[in-house]
Scaffold this motif. Structure first.
Motif, PDB file in Angstrom:
ATOM      1  N   ILE A  92       4.307   6.569  52.824  1.00 42.11           N
ATOM      2  CA  ILE A  92       4.436   8.008  52.987  1.00 42.11           C
ATOM      3  C   ILE A  92       3.039   8.619  53.044  1.00 42.11           C
ATOM      4  CG2 ILE A  92       5.342  10.118  51.976  1.00 42.11           C
ATOM      5  CD1 ILE A  92       7.536   8.300  50.694  1.00 42.11           C
ATOM      6  N   LEU A  93       2.750   9.272  54.163  1.00 42.25           N
ATOM      7  CA  LEU A  93       1.429   9.861  54.386  1.00 42.25           C
ATOM      8  C   LEU A  93       1.349  11.299  53.907  1.00 42.25           C
ATOM      9  CD1 LEU A  93       0.811   8.592  58.033  1.00 42.25           C
ATOM     10  CD2 LEU A  93       0.101   7.518  55.891  1.00 42.25           C
ATOM     11  N   ALA A  94       2.441  12.049  54.066  1.00 45.83           N
ATOM     12  CA  ALA A  94       2.408  13.470  53.709  1.00 45.83           C
ATOM     13  C   ALA A  94       3.809  13.957  53.371  1.00 45.83           C
ATOM     14  CB  ALA A  94       1.835  14.284  54.862  1.00 45.83           C
ATOM     15  N   ASP A  95       3.912  14.639  52.248  1.00 50.80           N
ATOM     16  CA  ASP A  95       5.147  15.299  51.830  1.00 50.80           C
ATOM     17  C   ASP A  95       4.795  16.294  50.736  1.00 50.80           C
ATOM     18  OD1 ASP A  95       4.763  13.683  49.574  1.00 50.80           O
ATOM     19  OD2 ASP A  95       6.686  12.674  49.712  1.00 50.80           O
ATOM     20  N   GLU A  96       5.794  16.750  50.006  1.00 54.03           N
ATOM     21  CA  GLU A  96       5.548  17.779  48.999  1.00 54.03           C
ATOM     22  C   GLU A  96       4.626  17.309  47.884  1.00 54.03           C
ATOM     23  OE1 GLU A  96       8.846  15.372  47.333  1.00 54.03           O
ATOM     24  OE2 GLU A  96       8.498  16.192  49.321  1.00 54.03           O
ATOM     25  N   THR A  97       4.478  16.004  47.689  1.00 55.89           N
ATOM     26  CA  THR A  97       3.626  15.510  46.598  1.00 55.89           C
ATOM     27  C   THR A  97       2.153  15.833  46.809  1.00 55.89           C
ATOM     28  OG1 THR A  97       3.368  13.303  47.567  1.00 55.89           O
ATOM     29  CG2 THR A  97       5.235  13.635  46.052  1.00 55.89           C
ATOM     30  N   ILE A  98       1.768  16.134  48.062  1.00 55.87           N
ATOM     31  CA  ILE A  98       0.379  16.537  48.323  1.00 55.87           C
ATOM     32  C   ILE A  98       0.304  17.964  48.860  1.00 55.87           C
ATOM     33  CG2 ILE A  98      -0.446  14.170  48.629  1.00 55.87           C
ATOM     34  CD1 ILE A  98      -0.594  14.837  51.691  1.00 55.87           C
ATOM     35  N   GLY A  99       1.422  18.704  48.711  1.00 55.03           N
ATOM     36  CA  GLY A  99       1.407  20.108  49.085  1.00 55.03           C
ATOM     37  C   GLY A  99       1.892  20.422  50.484  1.00 55.03           C
ATOM     38  N   VAL A 100       2.413  19.442  51.204  1.00 54.60           N
ATOM     39  CA  VAL A 100       2.931  19.686  52.546  1.00 54.60           C
ATOM     40  C   VAL A 100       4.351  20.235  52.426  1.00 54.60           C
ATOM     41  CG1 VAL A 100       3.608  18.600  54.731  1.00 54.60           C
ATOM     42  CG2 VAL A 100       1.510  17.892  53.582  1.00 54.60           C
ATOM     43  N   GLU A 101       4.624  21.292  53.148  1.00 59.68           N
ATOM     44  CA  GLU A 101       5.957  21.891  53.136  1.00 59.68           C
ATOM     45  C   GLU A 101       6.651  21.659  54.472  1.00 59.68           C
ATOM     46  OE1 GLU A 101       5.885  25.977  51.962  1.00 59.68           O
ATOM     47  OE2 GLU A 101       4.716  25.560  50.166  1.00 59.68           O
ATOM     48  N   ASN A 102       7.955  21.594  54.443  1.00 56.02           N
ATOM     49  CA  ASN A 102       8.832  21.584  55.616  1.00 56.02           C
ATOM     50  C   ASN A 102       8.958  20.251  56.337  1.00 56.02           C
ATOM     51  OD1 ASN A 102       9.361  24.387  55.252  1.00 56.02           O
ATOM     52  ND2 ASN A 102       7.456  24.840  56.306  1.00 56.02           N
ATOM     53  N   VAL A 103       7.950  19.389  56.328  1.00 57.17           N
ATOM     54  CA  VAL A 103       8.056  18.089  56.998  1.00 57.17           C
ATOM     55  C   VAL A 103       7.505  17.000  56.082  1.00 57.17           C
ATOM     56  CG1 VAL A 103       7.817  19.059  59.320  1.00 57.17           C
ATOM     57  CG2 VAL A 103       5.803  18.155  58.161  1.00 57.17           C
ATOM     58  N   SER A 104       7.925  15.776  56.361  1.00 53.72           N
ATOM     59  CA  SER A 104       7.298  14.616  55.728  1.00 53.72           C
ATOM     60  C   SER A 104       6.937  13.641  56.838  1.00 53.72           C
ATOM     61  CB  SER A 104       8.219  13.968  54.697  1.00 53.72           C
ATOM     62  OG  SER A 104       9.451  13.612  55.281  1.00 53.72           O
TER      63      SER A 104
ATOM     64  N   GLY B  48      13.182  15.495  53.048  1.00 55.26           N
ATOM     65  CA  GLY B  48      14.380  15.039  52.352  1.00 55.26           C
ATOM     66  C   GLY B  48      14.480  13.535  52.279  1.00 55.26           C
ATOM     67  N   PRO B  49      14.580  12.838  53.439  1.00 56.40           N
ATOM     68  CA  PRO B  49      14.781  11.389  53.406  1.00 56.40           C
ATOM     69  C   PRO B  49      13.651  10.594  52.751  1.00 56.40           C
ATOM     70  CG  PRO B  49      15.424  12.267  55.532  1.00 56.40           C
ATOM     71  CD  PRO B  49      14.755  13.380  54.787  1.00 56.40           C
ATOM     72  N   GLU B  50      12.451  11.164  52.673  1.00 57.02           N
ATOM     73  CA  GLU B  50      11.346  10.437  52.038  1.00 57.02           C
ATOM     74  C   GLU B  50      11.626  10.193  50.562  1.00 57.02           C
ATOM     75  OE1 GLU B  50      10.599  14.631  51.201  1.00 57.02           O
ATOM     76  OE2 GLU B  50      11.200  13.582  53.028  1.00 57.02           O
ATOM     77  N   LYS B  51      12.486  11.016  49.960  1.00 59.77           N
ATOM     78  CA  LYS B  51      12.844  10.803  48.547  1.00 59.77           C
ATOM     79  C   LYS B  51      13.598   9.482  48.385  1.00 59.77           C
ATOM     80  CE  LYS B  51      12.907  15.747  47.543  1.00 59.77           C
ATOM     81  NZ  LYS B  51      12.341  16.194  48.801  1.00 59.77           N
ATOM     82  N   ASP B  52      14.489   9.165  49.344  1.00 60.21           N
ATOM     83  CA  ASP B  52      15.198   7.882  49.316  1.00 60.21           C
ATOM     84  C   ASP B  52      14.235   6.725  49.547  1.00 60.21           C
ATOM     85  OD1 ASP B  52      17.637   9.144  48.886  1.00 60.21           O
ATOM     86  OD2 ASP B  52      18.096   9.258  51.032  1.00 60.21           O
TER      87      ASP B  52
END
Length: 129
Positions: free
Chosen positions: A29-41, A116-120
């Motif tokens: 995972i390169l980018a998601d909410e864990t580094i402050g990215v909103e709306n996409v992963s 969403g799916p990055e959580k799985d």
């Protein structure tokens, strides 16, 4: 909006990120909410030769871009063959699976919109970094 980066650009090195999956295919995972990215992963998945994912459906748009190798995206009605430099947009609600259709490792960039799916993916086994 919460800025987890302190206003700085975040550089991700895939050599240092954990891999979630198994010996046949694994995502980073390169980018998601864990580094402050909103709306996409965004992430990268590598499929070894002859590897395939399970049939699944997503509630979000899934965009894949082929970095290396040959992919097949198989739906209930069609098979789409993609090679390096090609992209596909998979709409929400479409059952499909991903297959490495080549003899070399397949590397794909993936984008989920919205997130969403990055959580799985994070719940899969960690195969190393």
């Amino acid at each position: 909006m919460t800025d987890l980066t302190g206003g700085k650009i975040v550089v991700q090195n895939t050599d240092e990120l954990p891999k979630f999956g198994n010996e046949k295919f694994a995502s980073q995972i390169l980018a998601d909410e864990t580094i402050g990215v909103e709306n996409v992963s965004v992430g990268v998945v590598t499929f070894e030769p002859d590897a395939e994912g399970s049939r699944h459906v997503r509630e979000v748009e899934e965009i894949v871009y082929i970095l290396d190798g040959v992919a097949e995206i198989i739906t209930d009605n069609e098979t789409y063959r993609l090679t390096r430099g090609q992209a596909a947009v998979i709409p929400p609600g479409v059952y499909h699976k991903h297959v490495n259709a080549g003899t070399e490792p397949l590397r794909k960039l993936w984008i989920f919109a919205p997130q969403g799916p990055e959580k799985d993916i994070r719940e899969r086994e960690v195969t190393g970094s």
